[in-house]
Write a protein that holds these residues in place. Structure first.
Motif, PDB file in Angstrom:
ATOM      1  N   ALA A  18       0.825  -1.212   0.000  1.00 48.73           N
ATOM      2  CA  ALA A  18       0.000   0.000   0.000  1.00 48.73           C
ATOM      3  C   ALA A  18       0.855   1.256   0.000  1.00 48.73           C
ATOM      4  CB  ALA A  18      -0.936  -0.005   1.205  1.00 48.73           C
ATOM      5  N   ILE A  19       1.901   1.261   0.790  1.00 52.99           N
ATOM      6  CA  ILE A  19       2.795   2.421   0.834  1.00 52.99           C
ATOM      7  C   ILE A  19       3.513   2.586  -0.502  1.00 52.99           C
ATOM      8  CG2 ILE A  19       4.935   3.285   1.869  1.00 52.99           C
ATOM      9  CD1 ILE A  19       3.858   1.978   4.505  1.00 52.99           C
ATOM     10  N   ALA A  20       4.000   1.484  -1.041  1.00 55.97           N
ATOM     11  CA  ALA A  20       4.697   1.542  -2.331  1.00 55.97           C
ATOM     12  C   ALA A  20       3.749   1.996  -3.432  1.00 55.97           C
ATOM     13  CB  ALA A  20       5.300   0.179  -2.661  1.00 55.97           C
ATOM     14  N   PHE A  21       2.530   1.478  -3.423  1.00 51.60           N
ATOM     15  CA  PHE A  21       1.560   1.893  -4.433  1.00 51.60           C
ATOM     16  C   PHE A  21       1.233   3.370  -4.288  1.00 51.60           C
ATOM     17  CE2 PHE A  21      -2.591   2.627  -6.215  1.00 51.60           C
ATOM     18  CZ  PHE A  21      -2.447   2.047  -7.465  1.00 51.60           C
ATOM     19  N   ASN A  22       1.133   3.811  -3.062  1.00 52.52           N
ATOM     20  CA  ASN A  22       0.853   5.212  -2.788  1.00 52.52           C
ATOM     21  C   ASN A  22       1.905   6.110  -3.432  1.00 52.52           C
ATOM     22  OD1 ASN A  22       0.820   7.762  -1.337  1.00 52.52           O
ATOM     23  ND2 ASN A  22      -0.633   6.768   0.031  1.00 52.52           N
ATOM     24  N   LEU A  23       3.141   5.690  -3.407  1.00 51.59           N
ATOM     25  CA  LEU A  23       4.212   6.500  -3.976  1.00 51.59           C
ATOM     26  C   LEU A  23       4.409   6.257  -5.466  1.00 51.59           C
ATOM     27  CD1 LEU A  23       6.797   6.222  -1.101  1.00 51.59           C
ATOM     28  CD2 LEU A  23       5.582   8.273  -1.814  1.00 51.59           C
ATOM     29  N   CYS A  24       4.315   5.001  -5.891  1.00 48.99           N
ATOM     30  CA  CYS A  24       4.598   4.666  -7.288  1.00 48.99           C
ATOM     31  C   CYS A  24       3.390   4.873  -8.192  1.00 48.99           C
ATOM     32  CB  CYS A  24       5.037   3.211  -7.404  1.00 48.99           C
ATOM     33  SG  CYS A  24       6.589   2.845  -6.606  1.00 48.99           S
ATOM     34  N   LYS A  25       2.189   4.707  -7.641  1.00 46.59           N
ATOM     35  CA  LYS A  25       0.948   4.798  -8.421  1.00 46.59           C
ATOM     36  C   LYS A  25       0.945   3.766  -9.541  1.00 46.59           C
ATOM     37  CE  LYS A  25       0.463   9.724  -7.620  1.00 46.59           C
ATOM     38  NZ  LYS A  25       0.368  11.026  -8.246  1.00 46.59           N
ATOM     39  N   ASN A  26       1.543   2.628  -9.278  1.00 46.44           N
ATOM     40  CA  ASN A  26       1.676   1.600 -10.305  1.00 46.44           C
ATOM     41  C   ASN A  26       1.791   0.257  -9.598  1.00 46.44           C
ATOM     42  OD1 ASN A  26       3.294  -0.301 -11.910  1.00 46.44           O
ATOM     43  ND2 ASN A  26       3.340   1.366 -13.404  1.00 46.44           N
ATOM     44  N   ALA A  27       0.933  -0.704  -9.951  1.00 44.57           N
ATOM     45  CA  ALA A  27       0.907  -1.994  -9.264  1.00 44.57           C
ATOM     46  C   ALA A  27       2.194  -2.777  -9.459  1.00 44.57           C
ATOM     47  CB  ALA A  27      -0.292  -2.800  -9.739  1.00 44.57           C
ATOM     48  N   GLN A  28       2.712  -2.799 -10.667  1.00 44.47           N
ATOM     49  CA  GLN A  28       3.930  -3.575 -10.932  1.00 44.47           C
ATOM     50  C   GLN A  28       5.123  -3.015 -10.157  1.00 44.47           C
ATOM     51  OE1 GLN A  28       1.960  -2.449 -13.510  1.00 44.47           O
ATOM     52  NE2 GLN A  28       0.977  -4.420 -13.914  1.00 44.47           N
ATOM     53  N   ASP A  29       5.246  -1.710 -10.150  1.00 45.26           N
ATOM     54  CA  ASP A  29       6.345  -1.104  -9.399  1.00 45.26           C
ATOM     55  C   ASP A  29       6.179  -1.343  -7.905  1.00 45.26           C
ATOM     56  OD1 ASP A  29       7.564  -0.219 -11.674  1.00 45.26           O
ATOM     57  OD2 ASP A  29       6.815   1.833 -11.520  1.00 45.26           O
ATOM     58  N   ALA A  30       4.946  -1.283  -7.414  1.00 42.11           N
ATOM     59  CA  ALA A  30       4.703  -1.534  -5.992  1.00 42.11           C
ATOM     60  C   ALA A  30       5.077  -2.966  -5.624  1.00 42.11           C
ATOM     61  CB  ALA A  30       3.242  -1.254  -5.646  1.00 42.11           C
ATOM     62  N   GLU A  31       4.735  -3.910  -6.485  1.00 37.33           N
ATOM     63  CA  GLU A  31       5.113  -5.306  -6.231  1.00 37.33           C
ATOM     64  C   GLU A  31       6.631  -5.464  -6.228  1.00 37.33           C
ATOM     65  OE1 GLU A  31       3.014  -7.463  -9.235  1.00 37.33           O
ATOM     66  OE2 GLU A  31       1.071  -7.100  -8.280  1.00 37.33           O
ATOM     67  N   ASP A  32       7.304  -4.787  -7.141  1.00 38.57           N
ATOM     68  CA  ASP A  32       8.769  -4.833  -7.166  1.00 38.57           C
ATOM     69  C   ASP A  32       9.358  -4.262  -5.882  1.00 38.57           C
ATOM     70  OD1 ASP A  32       8.704  -5.932  -9.678  1.00 38.57           O
ATOM     71  OD2 ASP A  32       9.226  -4.068 -10.730  1.00 38.57           O
ATOM     72  N   VAL A  33       8.760  -3.182  -5.405  1.00 42.33           N
ATOM     73  CA  VAL A  33       9.256  -2.560  -4.174  1.00 42.33           C
ATOM     74  C   VAL A  33       9.089  -3.522  -2.997  1.00 42.33           C
ATOM     75  CG1 VAL A  33       8.780  -0.743  -2.480  1.00 42.33           C
ATOM     76  CG2 VAL A  33       8.950  -0.180  -4.912  1.00 42.33           C
ATOM     77  N   VAL A  34       7.954  -4.199  -2.916  1.00 46.34           N
ATOM     78  CA  VAL A  34       7.735  -5.170  -1.827  1.00 46.34           C
ATOM     79  C   VAL A  34       8.803  -6.254  -1.893  1.00 46.34           C
ATOM     80  CG1 VAL A  34       6.172  -6.935  -0.935  1.00 46.34           C
ATOM     81  CG2 VAL A  34       5.262  -4.720  -1.670  1.00 46.34           C
ATOM     82  N   GLN A  35       9.008  -6.805  -3.072  1.00 50.22           N
ATOM     83  CA  GLN A  35      10.000  -7.863  -3.236  1.00 50.22           C
ATOM     84  C   GLN A  35      11.401  -7.363  -2.878  1.00 50.22           C
ATOM     85  OE1 GLN A  35       9.849  -9.745  -7.047  1.00 50.22           O
ATOM     86  NE2 GLN A  35      11.807 -10.755  -6.780  1.00 50.22           N
ATOM     87  N   ASP A  36      11.775  -6.214  -3.394  1.00 46.23           N
ATOM     88  CA  ASP A  36      13.112  -5.674  -3.124  1.00 46.23           C
ATOM     89  C   ASP A  36      13.310  -5.366  -1.643  1.00 46.23           C
ATOM     90  OD1 ASP A  36      13.575  -5.864  -5.812  1.00 46.23           O
ATOM     91  OD2 ASP A  36      13.336  -3.710  -6.212  1.00 46.23           O
ATOM     92  N   THR A  37      12.240  -4.923  -0.985  1.00 44.54           N
ATOM     93  CA  THR A  37      12.335  -4.613   0.449  1.00 44.54           C
ATOM     94  C   THR A  37      12.652  -5.876   1.247  1.00 44.54           C
ATOM     95  OG1 THR A  37      10.806  -2.772   0.203  1.00 44.54           O
ATOM     96  CG2 THR A  37      11.089  -3.671   2.413  1.00 44.54           C
ATOM     97  N   PHE A  38      11.957  -6.970   0.956  1.00 41.27           N
ATOM     98  CA  PHE A  38      12.209  -8.201   1.707  1.00 41.27           C
ATOM     99  C   PHE A  38      13.551  -8.820   1.322  1.00 41.27           C
ATOM    100  CE2 PHE A  38       7.574  -7.940   2.387  1.00 41.27           C
ATOM    101  CZ  PHE A  38       7.605  -7.927   3.783  1.00 41.27           C
ATOM    102  N   ILE A  39      13.975  -8.642   0.094  1.00 44.10           N
ATOM    103  CA  ILE A  39      15.301  -9.126  -0.296  1.00 44.10           C
ATOM    104  C   ILE A  39      16.372  -8.370   0.493  1.00 44.10           C
ATOM    105  CG2 ILE A  39      16.998  -9.117  -2.178  1.00 44.10           C
ATOM    106  CD1 ILE A  39      14.656  -9.849  -4.054  1.00 44.10           C
ATOM    107  N   GLN A  40      16.175  -7.069   0.655  1.00 44.26           N
ATOM    108  CA  GLN A  40      17.149  -6.292   1.431  1.00 44.26           C
ATOM    109  C   GLN A  40      17.151  -6.737   2.887  1.00 44.26           C
ATOM    110  OE1 GLN A  40      17.343  -2.168   0.576  1.00 44.26           O
ATOM    111  NE2 GLN A  40      18.511  -1.674   2.417  1.00 44.26           N
ATOM    112  N   TYR A  41      15.965  -7.069   3.418  1.00 46.19           N
ATOM    113  CA  TYR A  41      15.904  -7.562   4.800  1.00 46.19           C
ATOM    114  C   TYR A  41      16.695  -8.865   4.927  1.00 46.19           C
ATOM    115  CZ  TYR A  41      14.174  -9.504   9.165  1.00 46.19           C
ATOM    116  OH  TYR A  41      14.105 -10.053  10.418  1.00 46.19           O
TER     117      TYR A  41
END
Length: 160
Positions: A18-41
């Motif tokens: 939701a936060i990523a979508f709020n900033l990206c305004k794009n579902a694919q980019d938001a999904e990428d952000v979620v994935q990249d965030t957990f990869i960084q974790y």
């Protein structure tokens, strides 16, 4: 404290999306952000103090990654919000108007409104996440609410 990533994904993937979508305004980019965030974790070997600390860290990382997506050349030259809005479904016309109005707010207001109302963070917690002062968060919330109120008032008056 270090939690298994599977547990964190289950708990926080929707919030981060939701936060990523709020900033990206794009579902694919938001999904990428979620994935990249957990990869960084996963790749980070840091111990956290509490689960709240982990959550705040995940949100901060997601915000940074979403902002990086927005500055990429390809991202700046892709689908406008209006085209994406046509792909979403809403329960009512008011919820659609509210969503569109929130998404059209300037980023600094849109982000604090999302964290305050959708993620239930306090002003102090938002200040810590965004690394700004609590008074600055209050100002952004106030201005964001004012912009929402004025915009929705105009839209709803036009409908009458």
């Amino acid at each position: 404290m270090r939690k298994p990533v599977e547990i964190l994904i289950e708990r926080y993937k929707n919030n981060i999306y939701a936060i990523a979508f709020n900033l990206c305004k794009n579902a694919q980019d938001a999904e990428d952000v979620v994935q990249d965030t957990f990869i960084q974790y996963i790749s980070l070997k840091k111990d956290f103090e509490t689960e709240q600390h982990i959550r705040a860290w995940l949100i901060r990382v997601a915000i940074n990654k979403a902002k990086n997506k927005n500055t990429a050349f390809f991202r700046r030259n892709t689908m406008p919000l209006e085209d994406y809005m046509e792909t979403l479904t809403f329960e009512s016309s008011e919820s659609s108007e509210l969503f569109e109005t929130v998404m059209n707010l300037p980023e600094k207001y849109r982000l604090v409104i999302h964290l305050f109302y959708y993620e239930d963070y306090s002003v102090k917690e938002i200040a810590d996440i965004l690394k700004i002062s609590a008074s600055n968060v209050k100002v952004r919330l106030s201005r964001g609410r004012s912009l929402l109120k004025n915009t929705l008032k105009e839209v709803w008056e036009d409908d009458e």
